[in-house]
Scaffold this active site. Structure first.
Site, PDB file in Angstrom:
ATOM      1  N   ASP A   1       0.831  -1.205   0.000  1.00  0.00           N
ATOM      2  CA  ASP A   1       0.000   0.000   0.000  1.00  0.00           C
ATOM      3  C   ASP A   1       0.868   1.260   0.000  1.00  0.00           C
ATOM      4  O   ASP A   1       0.573   2.239  -0.686  1.00  0.00           O
ATOM      5  CB  ASP A   1      -0.893   0.036   1.244  1.00  0.00           C
TER       6      ASP A   1
ATOM      7  N   SER B   1      -6.441   4.604   5.039  1.00  0.00           N
ATOM      8  CA  SER B   1      -5.324   3.908   5.643  1.00  0.00           C
ATOM      9  C   SER B   1      -5.456   3.979   7.155  1.00  0.00           C
ATOM     10  O   SER B   1      -6.069   4.908   7.701  1.00  0.00           O
ATOM     11  CB  SER B   1      -4.020   4.585   5.211  1.00  0.00           C
TER      12      SER B   1
END
Length: 570
Positions: free
Chosen positions: A91, A481
């Site tokens: 990510d 996130s």
């Protein structure tokens, strides 16, 4: 699907005996001899070690070493370990790019691939080692699907970087980008933070998604005590892997399977621990998916119910002061779980992979050292109620998830500024288009619309870096996130691609978010909404083939965990 109870004469070799016995299986044994099997090994349990090793990310770059430790633990306990690999993605590297659309998709690919190998190769059980956000729920989903004795191991947290004597991590770099755009950090300063934030192997160092999910899985009972709070490169983590290998053999002997552990009470324990830690909003998405796979009736509103009883106790990043390594130093997760158990907030009777109950595992656990302030007392919580706030309203008829740490206030009303992609929103934040009082609306980033439900760390970090953290809100049908903070609400459902109201918002529209009332509303009249709805058309699908096209076709709503097998018409 393997049975959940009852011993049969060959229960301890229920699957492997299909390839290790009888003259007809000589070809199978011949293949296995080439990968290291001897005559005696065919009499042992065959145990998989599902490694998520990859050099595409520091989170997983060390897991090949850990996998060999787990294999050793299996072999010492009388089994025969077999290491195999699955994918991982990063990510942190793909964030803010088109590639990030594959991130949540990878959770399904990881679950599918582990299921495929274990079932195809007739393995009796397995150890699964995950090191990054999607690895962990993917591993657990495979465990729940297969229902063979198995133990999860967390790859461990990274050590913090050091920038002028202060700890830094990947979120520090994302926020530095915003400071750079605001003129508060020059090119040399940005490069200095970039160069020191990631000093080696391990998962991102705050209470971001990796550490959140590792803690949740330990609370579920699928990993050994304190697996979630160990440094990636440490003797403790190597020992954890060896003990996990032995624990699988113990589970086989005692016929302990994942679905014996994954009960509604166990998921409530996981939600409680995530709440006390101030964990990532992604925990909502992943725990719903894991529960669906285990056929446990978990609902998004269960997070509200648990959060009303449990305070936030840990002062961990992104909204707090400390990195995960500080929790490691003071004893890890078990003392916090003992605090929660003693307060009546955990179900102590839940079975775990140790073969003992949660309460039995915690019976001899001590308290945190005097003077530490990483984990606060119940008399002085970071926040008196949970930080994961499920919102409803005309903008989220089937729910949205906000992360309200207490730093942002509890309500926000502002004017919408609408963007149909993360990239266009980020540009507007960095170039100064976004101003105090705006509600940034990022849409067509949901599971179907993205497709893939990208994390909005780049925009949220840019907001913080620009110094607007208290002055703007951000809402999206995408997700965040674990490093995101500020006044943010994601997982808005129905998503824009499905015709949710978020698709109809226009620049200048008033939006109100109230974390106390648990509401999120577009404040315009119904006649105007109806007019806009009549004119709206769903955009053309962005991908016509490949994994993203398949995902968009199959994926369920974020409020149902964004799983890909909920509505299969079989």
């Amino acid at each position: 699907m393997a049975p959940t109870g009852g011993n049969t004469p060959d229960a301890d070799r229920q699957f492997s005996k299909q390839i290790s016995e009888s003259p007809e299986r000589a070809p199978s044994r011949s293949m296995l001899r080439a990968v290291g099997f001897g005559d005696e090994d065919f009499k042992k349990n065959m145990i998989g070690v599902a490694s998520t090793w990859s050099m595409v990310t520091p989170c997983n770059m060390h897991i090949d070493v850990l996998a060999r430790e787990a294999e050793l633990g299996v072999n010492k306990a009388g089994g025969k370990g077999i290491i195999f690999n699955t994918i991982t993605i990063s990510d942190g590297i793909s964030m803010g790019t088109e590639g990030m659309k594959y991130s949540l998709v990878s959770r399904e690919v990881i679950a599918d691939s582990i299921e495929t190998v274990i079932a195809c190769e007739n393995l009796d059980g397995f150890v699964a080692i995950g090191g990054c956000d999607k690895n962990m729920p993917g591993c657990v989903m495979a465990m729940a699907r297969l229902n063979r004795p198995s133990v999860f191991v967390y790859g461990g947290t990274i050590m913090p970087g050091d920038h002028n004597g202060k700890p830094v991590d990947i979120v520090s770099v994302f926020e530095a980008v915003g400071e750079h755009a605001n003129g508060r950090l020059d090119d040399a300063g940005l490069k200095a933070i970039e160069s020191c934030a990631i000093p080696g192997a391990g998962s991102c160092g705050g209470m971001y998604t990796a550490n959140t999910m590792a803690s949740a899985i330990e609370a579920l009972g699928l990993s050994l005590p304190n697996s979630s709070a160990q440094a990636a490169i440490s003797k403790d983590k190597a020992q954890d892997c060896q003990e996990a290998g032995a624990a699988v053999m113990h589970c086989i002997k005692n016929n302990i399977r994942p679905r014996d552990i994954l009960t509604k009470k166990a998921f409530e324990n996981a939600i409680t621990v995530v709440t006390a830690l101030g964990g990532s909003t992604n925990a909502v998405l992943h725990l719903l998916a894991m529960a669906h796979t285990a056929e446990v009736d978990l609902h998004i509103d269960d997070f509200t119910r648990v959060g009303q009883k449990c305070p936030v106790l840990a002062d961990l990043k992104p909204s707090g002061k400390y990195v995960m390594n500080e929790l490691v130093k003071i004893g890890g997760l078990p003392p916090l779980m003992k605090m929660l158990l003693d307060k009546g907030l955990l179900h102590g009777d839940c079975l775990t992979v140790t073969g003992k109950t949660l309460a039995e595992n915690l019976a001899n656990v001590g308290t945190y050292p005097e003077g530490q302030d990483v984990v606060r007392s119940f008399d002085n919580p970071k926040k008196p109620e949970g930080h994961l706030v499920v919102l409803y309203g005309n903008l989220a008829e089937t729910g949205a998830v906000a992360k309200i740490s207490g730093n942002e206030g509890t309500s926000f009303t502002g004017e919408a500024r609408c963007y149909d992609s993360e990239e266009t929103a980020l540009k507007a934040i960095l170039d100064g288009t976004i101003q105090k009082g705006h509600v940034i609306v990022i849409r067509y980033e949901g599971p179907k619309g993205g497709p893939g439900m990208r994390e909005m760390l780049a925009p949220t970090a840019a907001v913080m870096g620009k110094g607007l953290g208290s002055d703007v809100a951000l809402i999206t049908d995408g997700r965040f996130s674990g490093g995101s903070h500020g006044f943010v609400a994601g997982h808005i459902t129905p998503e824009a691609r499905e015709g949710g109201l978020i698709a109809l918002v226009e620049d200048g529209d008033p939006i109100t978010i109230d974390a106390v009332a648990h509401t999120i509303n577009l404040d315009i009249d119904e006649a105007e909404i109806a007019k806009r709805r009549a004119a709206w058309k769903a955009p053309e699908a962005r991908y016509k083939n490949g994994v993203l096209a398949k995902y968009a076709k199959l994926v369920a709503s974020a409020s149902e965990g964004a799983v890909t097998d909920k509505y299969l018409d079989l």
